[in-house]
Design a protein around this motif. Structure first.
Motif, short mmCIF file in Angstrom:
data_model
loop_
_atom_site.label_atom_id
_atom_site.label_comp_id
_atom_site.label_asym_id
_atom_site.label_seq_id
_atom_site.Cartn_x
_atom_site.Cartn_y
_atom_site.Cartn_z
N GLY A 106 40.39 -50.36 9.05
CA GLY A 106 40.94 -50.02 10.35
C GLY A 106 39.81 -49.89 11.35
O GLY A 106 38.66 -49.72 10.96
N LEU A 107 40.15 -49.96 12.62
CA LEU A 107 39.13 -49.77 13.66
C LEU A 107 39.77 -48.93 14.76
O LEU A 107 40.70 -49.39 15.43
N CYS A 108 39.30 -47.71 14.90
CA CYS A 108 39.77 -46.83 15.96
C CYS A 108 38.89 -47.05 17.18
O CYS A 108 37.67 -47.12 17.07
N VAL A 109 39.52 -47.15 18.34
CA VAL A 109 38.80 -47.34 19.59
C VAL A 109 39.33 -46.33 20.60
O VAL A 109 40.55 -46.19 20.74
N GLY A 110 38.45 -45.64 21.27
CA GLY A 110 38.90 -44.68 22.28
C GLY A 110 37.73 -44.03 22.98
O GLY A 110 36.57 -44.36 22.72
N TYR A 111 38.05 -43.12 23.86
CA TYR A 111 37.01 -42.40 24.58
C TYR A 111 36.58 -41.20 23.75
O TYR A 111 37.42 -40.40 23.33
N PRO A 112 35.28 -41.05 23.50
CA PRO A 112 34.81 -39.90 22.72
C PRO A 112 35.15 -38.59 23.42
O PRO A 112 35.14 -38.51 24.64
N ASP A 113 35.46 -37.56 22.62
CA ASP A 113 35.79 -36.26 23.21
C ASP A 113 34.56 -35.40 23.43
O ASP A 113 34.65 -34.29 23.92
N SER A 114 33.40 -35.89 23.04
CA SER A 114 32.16 -35.18 23.31
C SER A 114 31.19 -36.15 23.97
O SER A 114 31.30 -37.37 23.79
N PRO A 115 30.25 -35.63 24.74
CA PRO A 115 29.36 -36.51 25.49
C PRO A 115 28.60 -37.51 24.60
O PRO A 115 28.58 -38.68 24.88
N GLN A 116 28.01 -37.04 23.54
CA GLN A 116 27.26 -37.94 22.68
C GLN A 116 27.29 -37.41 21.26
O GLN A 116 26.67 -36.39 20.96
N ALA A 117 28.01 -38.08 20.40
CA ALA A 117 28.04 -37.70 18.99
C ALA A 117 26.74 -38.16 18.33
O ALA A 117 26.12 -39.13 18.77
N ALA A 118 26.35 -37.46 17.29
CA ALA A 118 25.14 -37.84 16.57
C ALA A 118 25.38 -39.17 15.86
O ALA A 118 26.46 -39.42 15.33
N ILE A 119 24.38 -39.99 15.86
CA ILE A 119 24.47 -41.28 15.17
C ILE A 119 23.82 -41.13 13.81
O ILE A 119 22.69 -40.65 13.70
N LYS A 120 24.56 -41.53 12.79
CA LYS A 120 24.05 -41.41 11.43
C LYS A 120 22.82 -42.29 11.27
O LYS A 120 22.85 -43.49 11.58
N PRO A 121 21.72 -41.73 10.76
CA PRO A 121 20.52 -42.54 10.53
C PRO A 121 20.79 -43.63 9.50
O PRO A 121 21.63 -43.47 8.61
#
Length: 156
Positions: free
Chosen positions: A65-80
């Motif tokens: 699946g692929l969820c697409v939307g506006y994040p509810d927080s300014p910047q989520a952490a990106i997994k290294p």
């Protein structure tokens, strides 16, 4: 006109790769517009149920699946991600630096798990091994071939 070639594993693999490439391009496009995306690999845990829920015809399978939307927080952490030295090989495989790169990544991921307050025991390598340790650890994907055949794929 014959279409017997569609029953072979090669065509299934090609279609799966095409779906992944299309999703990757959709993700890049969505993110360029300020949208966030999340892939849902768990769609493969119960493929027959997902096919029924989505009313998919025979010979159709939800790769993810692929969820697409506006994040509810300014910047989520990106997994290294693994360092290039662990996965990039030039001209031929060279695993001499892989152990050191994985040890470094284990430390990075333990810090990430802690910072994100994720309940992950052990390091990345241990967590990864647990995901493939037994057929049951595949979360239903151990019967993927059977499920695909039930969905109409012969996979010769």
């Amino acid at each position: 006109m014959s279409h017997a070639g569609l029953d072979y594993l090669e065509m299934f693999v090609t279609a799966t790769i095409d779906a992944a490439l299309a999703a990757q391009n959709a993700t890049v496009a969505a993110e360029s517009l300020g949208l966030g995306t999340v892939y849902i690999g768990a769609m493969r845990n119960h493929p027959e149920e997902i096919a029924a829920l989505l009313k998919l015809p025979s010979h159709v399978f939800a790769v993810f699946g692929l969820c697409v939307g506006y994040p509810d927080s300014p910047q989520a952490a990106i997994k290294p991600r693994l360092p290039q030295s662990a996965i990039l090989h030039r001209e031929h495989y060279d695993l001499t630096v892989q152990d050191a790169a994985i040890a470094q990544y284990n430390e990075i991921m333990q810090n990430f798990y802690r910072e994100q307050q994720m309940n992950v025991t052990g390091d990345w390598a241990e967590h990864s091994v647990k995901r493939i340790a037994t057929p049951q650890s595949l979360s239903g994907r151990d019967r993927l071939r059977e499920a695909l055949q039930n969905l109409g794929f012969e996979l010769r």
